[in-house]
Write a protein that holds these residues in place. Sequence first.
Motif, PDB file in Angstrom:
ATOM      1  N   HIS A 182      47.469  15.029   2.107  1.00  0.00           N
ATOM      2  CA  HIS A 182      48.335  15.429   0.996  1.00  0.00           C
ATOM      3  C   HIS A 182      47.861  14.874  -0.366  1.00  0.00           C
ATOM      4  O   HIS A 182      47.943  15.560  -1.389  1.00  0.00           O
ATOM      5  CB  HIS A 182      49.757  14.925   1.298  1.00  0.00           C
TER       6      HIS A 182
ATOM      7  N   HIS B  19      46.677  16.882  -3.793  1.00  0.00           N
ATOM      8  CA  HIS B  19      47.158  16.679  -5.175  1.00  0.00           C
ATOM      9  C   HIS B  19      45.966  16.578  -6.146  1.00  0.00           C
ATOM     10  O   HIS B  19      46.045  17.027  -7.277  1.00  0.00           O
ATOM     11  CB  HIS B  19      48.022  15.419  -5.276  1.00  0.00           C
TER      12      HIS B  19
ATOM     13  N   SER C  57      53.396  10.298  -7.270  1.00  0.00           N
ATOM     14  CA  SER C  57      54.376  11.197  -6.660  1.00  0.00           C
ATOM     15  C   SER C  57      55.601  10.389  -6.240  1.00  0.00           C
ATOM     16  O   SER C  57      55.766   9.234  -6.640  1.00  0.00           O
ATOM     17  CB  SER C  57      53.742  11.886  -5.457  1.00  0.00           C
ATOM     18  N   GLY C  58      56.430  11.013  -5.396  1.00  0.00           N
ATOM     19  CA  GLY C  58      57.615  10.322  -4.924  1.00  0.00           C
ATOM     20  C   GLY C  58      57.274   9.248  -3.892  1.00  0.00           C
ATOM     21  O   GLY C  58      58.019   8.293  -3.698  1.00  0.00           O
ATOM     22  N   GLY C  59      56.136   9.385  -3.249  1.00  0.00           N
ATOM     23  CA  GLY C  59      55.764   8.435  -2.196  1.00  0.00           C
ATOM     24  C   GLY C  59      54.544   7.598  -2.536  1.00  0.00           C
ATOM     25  O   GLY C  59      54.285   6.596  -1.871  1.00  0.00           O
TER      26      GLY C  59
ATOM     27  N   GLY D 299      57.473   7.857  -8.844  1.00  0.00           N
ATOM     28  CA  GLY D 299      58.491   8.901  -8.670  1.00  0.00           C
ATOM     29  C   GLY D 299      59.736   8.352  -7.985  1.00  0.00           C
ATOM     30  O   GLY D 299      60.862   8.715  -8.314  1.00  0.00           O
TER      31      GLY D 299
ATOM     32  N   PHE E  62      61.795   6.601 -10.517  1.00  0.00           N
ATOM     33  CA  PHE E  62      62.609   7.566 -11.274  1.00  0.00           C
ATOM     34  C   PHE E  62      63.810   8.019 -10.440  1.00  0.00           C
ATOM     35  O   PHE E  62      64.928   8.117 -10.938  1.00  0.00           O
ATOM     36  CB  PHE E  62      61.775   8.793 -11.660  1.00  0.00           C
ATOM     37  N   ASP E  63      63.564   8.311  -9.165  1.00  0.00           N
ATOM     38  CA  ASP E  63      64.646   8.800  -8.299  1.00  0.00           C
ATOM     39  C   ASP E  63      65.749   7.751  -8.151  1.00  0.00           C
ATOM     40  O   ASP E  63      66.937   8.068  -8.202  1.00  0.00           O
ATOM     41  CB  ASP E  63      64.091   9.202  -6.919  1.00  0.00           C
TER      42      ASP E  63
ATOM     43  N   GLY F  16      63.100  12.412 -11.346  1.00  0.00           N
ATOM     44  CA  GLY F  16      62.098  12.545 -12.413  1.00  0.00           C
ATOM     45  C   GLY F  16      62.499  13.542 -13.490  1.00  0.00           C
ATOM     46  O   GLY F  16      62.596  13.180 -14.676  1.00  0.00           O
ATOM     47  N   PRO F  17      62.758  14.809 -13.108  1.00  0.00           N
ATOM     48  CA  PRO F  17      63.137  15.786 -14.130  1.00  0.00           C
ATOM     49  C   PRO F  17      64.448  15.407 -14.831  1.00  0.00           C
ATOM     50  O   PRO F  17      64.596  15.644 -16.036  1.00  0.00           O
ATOM     51  CB  PRO F  17      63.312  17.086 -13.325  1.00  0.00           C
TER      52      PRO F  17
ATOM     53  N   GLY G  54      53.723  14.932  -8.342  1.00  0.00           N
ATOM     54  CA  GLY G  54      54.945  15.415  -8.990  1.00  0.00           C
ATOM     55  C   GLY G  54      55.252  14.781 -10.344  1.00  0.00           C
ATOM     56  O   GLY G  54      55.694  15.472 -11.275  1.00  0.00           O
ATOM     57  N   VAL G  55      54.993  13.483 -10.492  1.00  0.00           N
ATOM     58  CA  VAL G  55      55.337  12.788 -11.747  1.00  0.00           C
ATOM     59  C   VAL G  55      54.498  13.312 -12.920  1.00  0.00           C
ATOM     60  O   VAL G  55      54.904  13.230 -14.079  1.00  0.00           O
ATOM     61  CB  VAL G  55      55.178  11.254 -11.560  1.00  0.00           C
TER      62      VAL G  55
ATOM     63  N   ALA H  61      54.095  16.213 -13.712  1.00  0.00           N
ATOM     64  CA  ALA H  61      54.800  17.327 -14.371  1.00  0.00           C
ATOM     65  C   ALA H  61      55.537  16.811 -15.611  1.00  0.00           C
ATOM     66  O   ALA H  61      56.001  17.598 -16.438  1.00  0.00           O
ATOM     67  CB  ALA H  61      55.793  17.969 -13.404  1.00  0.00           C
ATOM     68  N   ASN H  62      55.621  15.488 -15.746  1.00  0.00           N
ATOM     69  CA  ASN H  62      56.349  14.885 -16.868  1.00  0.00           C
ATOM     70  C   ASN H  62      55.637  15.147 -18.204  1.00  0.00           C
ATOM     71  O   ASN H  62      54.507  14.708 -18.420  1.00  0.00           O
ATOM     72  CB  ASN H  62      56.478  13.377 -16.625  1.00  0.00           C
TER      73      ASN H  62
ATOM     74  N   THR I 275      53.894  19.327  -8.638  1.00  0.00           N
ATOM     75  CA  THR I 275      54.825  19.067  -7.539  1.00  0.00           C
ATOM     76  C   THR I 275      54.295  19.765  -6.278  1.00  0.00           C
ATOM     77  O   THR I 275      53.404  20.616  -6.355  1.00  0.00           O
ATOM     78  CB  THR I 275      56.230  19.593  -7.898  1.00  0.00           C
ATOM     79  N   ASP I 276      54.865  19.399  -5.134  1.00  0.00           N
ATOM     80  CA  ASP I 276      54.318  19.875  -3.851  1.00  0.00           C
ATOM     81  C   ASP I 276      54.237  21.401  -3.761  1.00  0.00           C
ATOM     82  O   ASP I 276      55.158  22.107  -4.163  1.00  0.00           O
ATOM     83  CB  ASP I 276      55.157  19.325  -2.699  1.00  0.00           C
TER      84      ASP I 276
HETATM   85  O1  KG4 Z   1      54.325  15.251  -5.384  1.00  0.00           O
HETATM   86  P1  KG4 Z   1      55.775  15.454  -5.243  1.00  0.00           P
HETATM   87  O2  KG4 Z   1      56.333  16.826  -5.481  1.00  0.00           O
HETATM   88  O3  KG4 Z   1      56.260  15.005  -3.801  1.00  0.00           O
HETATM   89  C1  KG4 Z   1      55.720  13.865  -3.175  1.00  0.00           C
HETATM   90  O4  KG4 Z   1      54.583  13.956  -2.681  1.00  0.00           O
HETATM   91  O5  KG4 Z   1      56.415  12.835  -3.232  1.00  0.00           O
HETATM   92  O6  KG4 Z   1      56.487  14.417  -6.220  1.00  0.00           O
HETATM   93  C2  KG4 Z   1      57.881  14.303  -6.260  1.00  0.00           C
HETATM   94  C3  KG4 Z   1      58.231  13.244  -7.283  1.00  0.00           C
HETATM   95  C4  KG4 Z   1      59.726  12.914  -7.286  1.00  0.00           C
HETATM   96  O7  KG4 Z   1      59.881  11.514  -7.242  1.00  0.00           O
HETATM   97  C5  KG4 Z   1      60.197  13.488  -8.601  1.00  0.00           C
HETATM   98  O8  KG4 Z   1      61.280  12.759  -9.158  1.00  0.00           O
HETATM   99  C6  KG4 Z   1      58.955  13.398  -9.464  1.00  0.00           C
HETATM  100  O9  KG4 Z   1      57.897  13.705  -8.600  1.00  0.00           O
HETATM  101  N1  KG4 Z   1      58.963  14.366 -10.571  1.00  0.00           N
HETATM  102  C7  KG4 Z   1      58.945  14.007 -11.867  1.00  0.00           C
HETATM  103  C8  KG4 Z   1      59.015  15.205 -12.618  1.00  0.00           C
HETATM  104  N2  KG4 Z   1      59.061  16.248 -11.740  1.00  0.00           N
HETATM  105  C9  KG4 Z   1      59.028  15.708 -10.489  1.00  0.00           C
HETATM  106  N3  KG4 Z   1      58.885  12.793 -12.447  1.00  0.00           N
HETATM  107  C10 KG4 Z   1      58.896  12.753 -13.784  1.00  0.00           C
HETATM  108  N4  KG4 Z   1      58.992  13.854 -14.579  1.00  0.00           N
HETATM  109  C11 KG4 Z   1      59.038  15.087 -14.036  1.00  0.00           C
HETATM  110  N5  KG4 Z   1      59.115  16.154 -14.822  1.00  0.00           N
END
Ligand code: KG4
Length: 368
Positions: free
Chosen positions: A115, A119, A159-161, A186, A189-190, A203-204, A296-297, A299-300, A329-330
């Motif tokens: 994974h 990314h 990312s989230g993980g 991530g 942020f969550d 995050g968003p 995912g982060v 995307a900020n 994001t995934d």
């Molecule tokens: O890569 P991803 O989609 O899934 C994982 O592999 O974890 O990342 C998800 C993470 C979440 O923690 C989410 O809050 C964060 O990415 N995220 C963001 C934004 N969009 C998603 N963090 C900051 N700003 C964003 N716009």
Amino acid sequence: MNILAIETSCDDTCVAIVEIRGKKNPKFNILANIVSSQVKIHTKWGGVYPTLAKREHQKNLPLVLKRVLKKAGNQKINLIAVTVGPGLEPCLWVGVNFAKDLAQNWDLPIIPINHIEAHIYANWLNPQLERAVGQADITLRKAETPVLGWRPTICLIVSGGHTQLILMKNHGDYKILGETRDDAAGECFDKVARILGLGYPGGPAIAAQAKAYRGPASVTLPRPMIYQKNYDFSFSGLKTAVLYHFRSQKPEIRKSKGYIRKMAAETQQAVIDVLIHKTLKVAKNYKVKTIILGGGVVANEELRKQFKQKLDATHHPFNFLVPPKNLCTDNAVMVAVTAYYHWLREKTKIQRLAAGHPEVRANANLRL
Ligand code: KG4
Ligand code: ZN
């Protein structure tokens, strides 16, 4: 060739079909790309609930596959790719078993994909070259996709993980130089979003609140490990700092728009400061040509903007690549793109990778 890719490492059920032509500078054409989000289901838990996510993947996958095949005009598939880790083990297994069944039924080879690597490869598909310098600039622009002028590269995957700094010397050649010792960016942020009473994913929600904040930076949160010599990260202290600050406020203040926005803005800035500082440090020390972001982060908007501003202001000779926001994001498109580069390198091995092969198994803690 057409690759059908499946990604179920977390809470999104993703299937894509990507048509790929060419070896040296492959052209990727997304025939279908569906991300079926489970956000509504997990919102009330403030995070992903693995058993629930697994059940949803089981329910969604056949439906998403059907839609994807139809959207791609029922074209012939040549290869199956599937994310095998890292991620939530029960969720990964749903995707892996589903992909194995497909491979067996259609008599196709199957490619297990990491994974985190996926990314990284989100940058190989119509890359958004935010900034390019020197010789590599010409190569990148001409070729549209990053070719060998780009390496060595430092990849920041957030990312989230995961939060990792990865040195990429070539396709398939990685070394993790730094990573988080506790929470991922991530995840921070969550968790902060949960403290502040904002929705999931955090995050968003944090980004939207931060954008709405108009006041001065009247609270200073820690930038954990920012000046330490290593390239590791730590974000759990930042979350705890927010929690203590939140608890020290009167209930009417905690609930106020101004307070929530201020804390969101400062949390976001603290994370951005650490990510940029550490990435630039490792990029300079390893004399890389290119900086790649993913996860995912990324995307900020503020992170993307400030990264570019910092690079422009300091005149560092780095190319700078970020994926389009929907591929941060995934998604399964990035899995297909990664699989193609595996195919180019390991064709013979992959042809032998039948569905029953021991390598095609979920591994929650898979490392690059
Ligand atoms: O890569 P991803 O989609 O899934 C994982 O592999 O974890 O990342 C998800 C993470 C979440 O923690 C989410 O809050 C964060 O990415 N995220 C963001 C934004 N969009 C998603 N963090 C900051 N700003 C964003 N716009
Ligand atoms: Zn991810």
